[in-house]
Write a protein that holds these residues in place. Structure first.
Motif, PDB file in Angstrom:
ATOM      1  N   THR A   1       0.175  -1.872   7.354  1.00  0.00           N
ATOM      2  CA  THR A   1       0.418  -2.464   6.035  1.00  0.00           C
ATOM      3  C   THR A   1       0.028  -3.935   5.956  1.00  0.00           C
ATOM      4  OG1 THR A   1       2.676  -3.170   6.560  1.00  0.00           O
ATOM      5  CG2 THR A   1       2.397  -0.928   5.682  1.00  0.00           C
TER       6      THR A   1
ATOM      7  N   GLN B   1       5.753   5.965   7.322  1.00  0.00           N
ATOM      8  CA  GLN B   1       5.942   4.528   7.114  1.00  0.00           C
ATOM      9  C   GLN B   1       7.407   4.221   6.777  1.00  0.00           C
ATOM     10  OE1 GLN B   1       3.808   1.772   7.400  1.00  0.00           O
ATOM     11  NE2 GLN B   1       2.625   3.323   8.502  1.00  0.00           N
TER      12      GLN B   1
ATOM     13  N   VAL C   1       4.036  -0.543  11.660  1.00  0.00           N
ATOM     14  CA  VAL C   1       4.175  -0.868  10.233  1.00  0.00           C
ATOM     15  C   VAL C   1       3.312  -2.089   9.917  1.00  0.00           C
ATOM     16  CG1 VAL C   1       5.753  -1.649   8.415  1.00  0.00           C
ATOM     17  CG2 VAL C   1       6.474   0.145  10.008  1.00  0.00           C
TER      18      VAL C   1
END
Length: 188
Positions: A84, A14, A80
């Motif tokens: 997330t 990440q 990402v």
């Protein structure tokens, strides 16, 4: 597929993807800003027809790098966002992607005109050809004068500033997404 999922969920991957996203957008923004703040003002200090081969060379070098940076921002930012839910990593790459149709619609016609003026002429050949046809140095390269090329430079620079602004907005979005307090608390 599970290997890919494990790579996407690990904290280190990440971090790498975030860094790639912010870095690629930042590099694009820096390069775009350098055209508006450094390259184009410098080219306008020399005769436009003399500057044309320099503009063409910097354009050809820059376009490949810029396309690569846009693709990198997408390929790194979208995972990402997916993992997330951080919308800034969706918005930044999407703004970067919007640069492509903007370029095709507005800047490419100017690029084609400038490159068309240059086609078939190199250095002394252009001056020799213009002198043989009784033209002066201010009216050469397919009948375009210094003033015509100067106007195209100004138009190109203004349009390119749109790309610069878009990339700076994308950079700001991803930076905010990386460091804002709200986003940081999502990972705790």
């Amino acid at each position: 597929m599970s290997l890919l999922q494990s790579l996407l969920t690990s904290p280190s991957s990440q971090t790498v993807l975030k860094t790639l996203t912010v870095g690629s957008i930042g590099l694009f923004a820096g390069q775009a800003l350098s055209y508006n703040a450094i390259i184009m003002p410098a080219l306008r200090t020399i005769p436009p027809l003399t500057a044309l081969p320099v503009w063409a060379k910097s354009y050809n070098v820059g376009k490949n790098m810029q396309v690569s940076l846009i693709i990198t921002s997408l390929l790194a930012g979208l995972p990402v966002y997916y993992k997330t839910g951080n919308a800034f990593f969706l918005m930044g790459p999407l703004v970067m992607s919007a640069i492509i149709p903007f370029t095709l619609a507005f800047i490419m016609p100017v690029n084609h005109t400038l490159l068309g003026i240059l086609d078939g002429t190199e250095g002394k050949a252009a001056k020799t050809s213009s002198k043989q046809h009784g033209k002066n140095d201010h009216q050469s390269l397919h009948g375009k004068g210094e003033g015509d090329v100067k106007e195209l430079y100004v138009k190109w620079d203004l349009l390119h500033f749109g790309r610069t602004v878009m990339s700076l907005v994308a950079f700001g979005l991803t930076l905010y997404g990386s460091f804002s307090r709200h986003v940081l608390t999502m990972f705790q």
